[in-house]
Design a protein around this motif. Structure first.
Motif, mmCIF file in Angstrom:
data_model
loop_
_atom_site.group_PDB
_atom_site.id
_atom_site.type_symbol
_atom_site.label_atom_id
_atom_site.label_comp_id
_atom_site.label_asym_id
_atom_site.label_seq_id
_atom_site.Cartn_x
_atom_site.Cartn_y
_atom_site.Cartn_z
ATOM 1 N N ASN A 190 53.156 -32.977 138.574
ATOM 2 C CA ASN A 190 52.520 -32.667 139.861
ATOM 3 C C ASN A 190 52.776 -33.799 140.847
ATOM 4 O O ASN A 190 53.080 -34.925 140.466
ATOM 5 N N THR A 191 52.660 -33.467 142.124
ATOM 6 C CA THR A 191 52.637 -34.474 143.188
ATOM 7 C C THR A 191 53.797 -35.459 143.093
ATOM 8 O O THR A 191 53.607 -36.662 143.032
ATOM 9 N N SER A 245 49.621 -39.179 140.613
ATOM 10 C CA SER A 245 50.632 -38.249 140.148
ATOM 11 C C SER A 245 50.450 -38.114 138.654
ATOM 12 O O SER A 245 49.830 -38.976 138.018
ATOM 13 N N TRP A 256 42.680 -30.742 144.303
ATOM 14 C CA TRP A 256 42.852 -31.993 145.039
ATOM 15 C C TRP A 256 41.903 -31.959 146.238
ATOM 16 O O TRP A 256 41.704 -30.924 146.866
#
Length: 277
Positions: A190-191, A245, A256
């Motif tokens: 992710n991210t 992350s 988030w």
């Protein structure tokens, strides 16, 4: 209400694993029959969970926030990560299936959480609250109704759908920016690229993590990273100076939520993974 004090980036270098977990990880967010909240002095965010467990559960106030009622000087974003439930705010009832997001503005006095008629006591509400200087209307966003962004690539194992709910071009708020990201099957990162945003604190709640899986969440400064091993329905506080992350051993979803200096979602300072240490 548990309190977590703000930290300086130099402190993280001397922390061992338990220090990191005690400072940045919320291990037990959802407790049946309780509202469980943590006050972090990073941007004065309050986060946690409410689990009705078959009964009506009211949002209390706390001495730590010095208010007559919880939302007297605050706003809150709520996402249901369990079975269907309802939130009643000053007499108005909102039905929330899993993945729905509800914004309640400053001045909302009475907030009550309940299970839905067919939920078998399984509703789980995640709460993210920040100070507010004015009032915006209470607004419910059902799953799929927010601004959807398709990001990532299967070749880098980070294909994901990002649902923006509370943001400057969606549900209005004073400070909160909030949404849900769902990783596609076969994607675990992710991210990426990892980033910081010195103007906002961000918190993650990881959910739909299989019981035999974990997420390795990266934190710390880009040139001195640390990590937390995170299980299902655990939350991470990420100070504005910290990267946030992660990679899982299986696909998962996460909420988030941010609060701070501005609400520009793309206001971030990215760091190529080749420059991270």
């Amino acid at each position: 209400m548990e309190q977590r004090y703000a930290t300086h980036p130099d402190q993280i270098a001397g922390m061992d694993t338990q220090d990191l977990r005690d400072t940045y990880l919320l291990e037990q967010v959802f407790v049946p029959g309780e509202v469980t909240l943590v006050y972090t002095h990073h941007d004065r965010i309050v986060l946690g969970g409410a689990v009705p467990a078959g009964a009506e559960l009211a949002l209390p106030t706390y001495d730590e926030i010095r208010s007559e009622f919880f939302l007297e000087h605050r706003e809150v974003g709520i996402v249901n990560v369990g079975q269907a439930g309802t939130v009643t705010a000053d007499g108005q009832t909102f039905t929330m299936p899993k993945g729905a997001c509800l914004y309640l503005g400053r001045g909302t006095r009475d907030v009550v959480f309940s299970d839905g008629p067919d939920s078998d006591g399984g509703a789980q509400f995640y709460l993210f609250s920040a100070p507010a200087h004015t009032t915006y209307p209470s607004t419910l966003v059902l799953p799929g109704e927010g601004n959807r962004r398709e990001l990532g690539d299967p070749l880098t194992s980070n294909r994901r759908t990002l649902n923006q709910y509370i943001h400057e071009n969606g549900v209005r708020s004073c400070q909160i920016v909030m949404g849900v990201t769902e990783l596609h099957p076969g994607s675990m990162w992710n991210t990426m690229p990892a980033h910081t945003h010195d103007r906002r604190t961000e918190c993650y709640l990881y959910f739909d993590v299989p019981s035999d899986a974990r997420v390795v969440h990266l934190c710390g400064q880009p040139d001195h990273t640390r990590h937390l091993v995170v299980a299902d329905r655990q939350a991470v506080i990420s100070p504005s100076w910290s990267v946030h992350s992660g990679v899982g051993t299986a696909s998962y979803s996460f909420i988030w939520a941010m609060a701070g200096e501005n609400q520009a979602f793309d206001d971030m300072d990215t760091f190529p993974v080749t420059d991270m240490r």
